[in-house]
Design a protein around this motif. Sequence first.
Motif, PDB file in Angstrom:
ATOM      1  N   ASP A  62      -3.735 -24.800  12.125  1.00 23.86           N
ATOM      2  CA  ASP A  62      -3.257 -25.462  10.907  1.00 23.86           C
ATOM      3  C   ASP A  62      -2.092 -24.684  10.300  1.00 23.86           C
ATOM      4  O   ASP A  62      -1.070 -25.267   9.900  1.00 23.86           O
ATOM      5  CB  ASP A  62      -4.379 -25.555   9.863  1.00 23.86           C
ATOM      6  N   GLU A  97       1.093 -25.026  12.360  1.00 21.09           N
ATOM      7  CA  GLU A  97       1.702 -26.348  12.164  1.00 21.09           C
ATOM      8  C   GLU A  97       2.441 -26.426  10.830  1.00 21.09           C
ATOM      9  O   GLU A  97       3.502 -27.039  10.728  1.00 21.09           O
ATOM     10  CB  GLU A  97       0.620 -27.429  12.215  1.00 21.09           C
ATOM     11  N   LYS A 120       2.463 -31.467  16.103  1.00 21.53           N
ATOM     12  CA  LYS A 120       1.008 -31.394  15.997  1.00 21.53           C
ATOM     13  C   LYS A 120       0.307 -32.550  16.688  1.00 21.53           C
ATOM     14  O   LYS A 120      -0.924 -32.529  16.836  1.00 21.53           O
ATOM     15  CB  LYS A 120       0.594 -31.336  14.531  1.00 21.53           C
ATOM     16  N   GLU A 161      -0.755 -31.395  21.421  1.00 26.35           N
ATOM     17  CA  GLU A 161      -1.343 -30.070  21.568  1.00 26.35           C
ATOM     18  C   GLU A 161      -2.468 -30.109  22.595  1.00 26.35           C
ATOM     19  O   GLU A 161      -3.249 -31.062  22.639  1.00 26.35           O
ATOM     20  CB  GLU A 161      -1.885 -29.574  20.219  1.00 26.35           C
ATOM     21  N   ARG A 194      -8.606 -33.179  17.750  1.00 23.29           N
ATOM     22  CA  ARG A 194      -7.190 -32.976  17.437  1.00 23.29           C
ATOM     23  C   ARG A 194      -6.324 -32.744  18.676  1.00 23.29           C
ATOM     24  O   ARG A 194      -5.109 -32.848  18.601  1.00 23.29           O
ATOM     25  CB  ARG A 194      -7.028 -31.810  16.464  1.00 23.29           C
TER      26      ARG A 194
END
Length: 730
Positions: A573, A576, A584, A587, A608
């Motif tokens: 986080d 990014e 993002k 990934e 994610r």
Amino acid sequence: MRRLFGLILFASLVLPLLAQNKHPFTFEDMMALKRVGEPIVSPDGKWVLFSAVDVSLEANTKTPHVWAVPTAGGEAHEIIHVQESDRPRWAPDGKRFLFLSSKEGGSQIWIADFDDAKGTVSATHKLTSIATEAEGPIWSPDGKNILFVSNVYPDCADEACNAKKVEEAEQSKVKALIFIRLLYRHWNAYKGGKRDHLLVISSDGGTSRDLTPGDFDVPPFSLGGQDDYTFSPDGQEICYTSNHDADEALSTNNDLFIVSLNGGTAKKITDNPASDSSPLYSPDGKYIAYRAQVRPGYESDRFRLMLYNRRSGHIRNLTESFDGWVGTYTWDPDSSKIYFVAEDKGDSPVYSISLDTAVIGGDEGKDTTARLTKNKVKLIVPGHNDDLAVTHDGKSLLFTRMSVRFPNEIFRAALTQAAPVAGGATVFDSQEVCTDAGGKIKPEGCKAPPMEKSLVQLTDLNHAVLSRVAMAPLESFWFPGASGDKVEAFLIKPPSFDASKKYPVKFLLHGGPQGAWGDDWSYRWNPELFAANGYVVVMVNFHGSTGYGQKFIDAVNGDWGGAPFEDLMKGLDDAEHTYPFIDKDRECALGASFGGYMANWILGHSQRFKCIVSHDGTFNNESDWGTTEELWFEEWELKGPLYNNRELYRKWSPHLSALNFKTPTLVVHGQLDYRLDVSEGFQLFTTLQRLKVPSKMLYFPDEGHWVLKPQNSQLWYKTVNDWVDQWVKK
């Protein structure tokens, strides 16, 4: 003036062209690099021997050769051409050195005659022809004997008995094994009823003698580091490490023993229930230094530097207030100091510790007068260093150094005279004091000591390859992780980086879990190679990582999917948010060993990532307990055996989150991996296939926990990078 103008013109026109001619790092470049070993300094201080491994992709081989370089600086040159040669060690007279070669009859000890004036070898001859082979040889200080390790049958008393048993095993058509206890296999091999023992042979040849008979290993298995055995300065005594506990699979209780060169009953000199290892006699013969841990069963406890008084038997802990792991170390020739390396925030600096003459209370063992100098642990050489050696005159320190942008090379630094400063501290010249009065590293760090300015790079074997390669430096960033603790992470940009563009991310997960990313080189997981085809590489040193103090290391115990997972997500986080060039939405997470476990944990707890690579990772903690060999690891980390603490095993087991698996996953596993059995990879792949999650498995029938063979490594990198490209690269 004309000459100055010409230089300016050259710099402005030619140098940019040279930079443009550099190409992204390739696997073929990496295989073309020579792999430099530790420096071995000649008794007269004039020469340094080292091994360098050549890799042939075509032949699928790794071949070591012995090289020499003048200690004062000069051209390094290969001195044994006609056969593979490894692990050189000088004879005390400096006229010969031993080395290992498999040219005839497996790994055997050979002797080379050395021409000191020319720095060349005039002749070689084979010393041993032992059926159980020879490893790790060292000379006795008087040059009359050579000590070495051989994998023998413990019920045999001589070479003839071992040779007969080896021949019978090779000729038998029955290959079955019978087990009567645990640790029947280890890392990538079955024990087969044999044990490592220390044998001694005359340097003139003849028959060897077993100095450590019995049904135990001497030394215990180790993944590297310095030898776990050594000669006393007079050559009449051996100190070695061995574990005599009945349940070896549960025990880290390595102890130190001493035995006469003439044989006889060994004497145990340590009673610590945790690990004692890496003994080294002081040059004056008064002490034995060694490394120790204090928590039984915990392989990642802090390594302290200890000192044993040979006359009194008194033992003192020299580094209890130093919150770092003591790694490889060496004595100063006058026995007044010890130099050692210890991890610190992605690096492995060299430190020194100075000893008073009364460091452990004198020969009577009285501790009332014992003291160490204030500010006892001092930073000597920053950087990522290892494999220390000091010249016999005590004036120079030699060591290997690596970086994320270059593999091991050998360096030399001048050891300057220590000078006192206010407050009683002792530092080298005018360097800023980097440790407090208790020996702890100051959190704010310190300036590089002057010794760094005296560095001489003695070897540069890979300049031709690396000078043509474009690599980005390692960048560090910090963020608040689990429990609000500061956590460090690293980033590497791709070559020809353009800040206005968006780049996909390879998110690397380190193993251990007590390991760390840093400014070091890797052939198996090379961050520069991962970045080379257009990726930003991000690496987080989550709770459990080494180099940040023992409390930070211990935080992973019993919390595998807790703080480490939180750190990883918060670290990504932060990256990014901080770096606008990170895309993002593109990934991929990649990990091996504990990193493979964490890849599997992420698979069930985050959506994610566009893809995942899981190499040799735990999938099912319950089955892993029953198939691994070093049970002390599992039972420390998960607080006991499975049958007593099943709920904690299940709490952190990735297989129980299988219904959440959605991310395309590449599974990699080796048949010979006995740390994390291949069944873990098969279970994961089966689950992914049944759930119809896009998946692929790369299976190596001839590799263990690491992929080591050159062509296998080539296939590994291609398969991994192709998988990532398939899912995230536009």
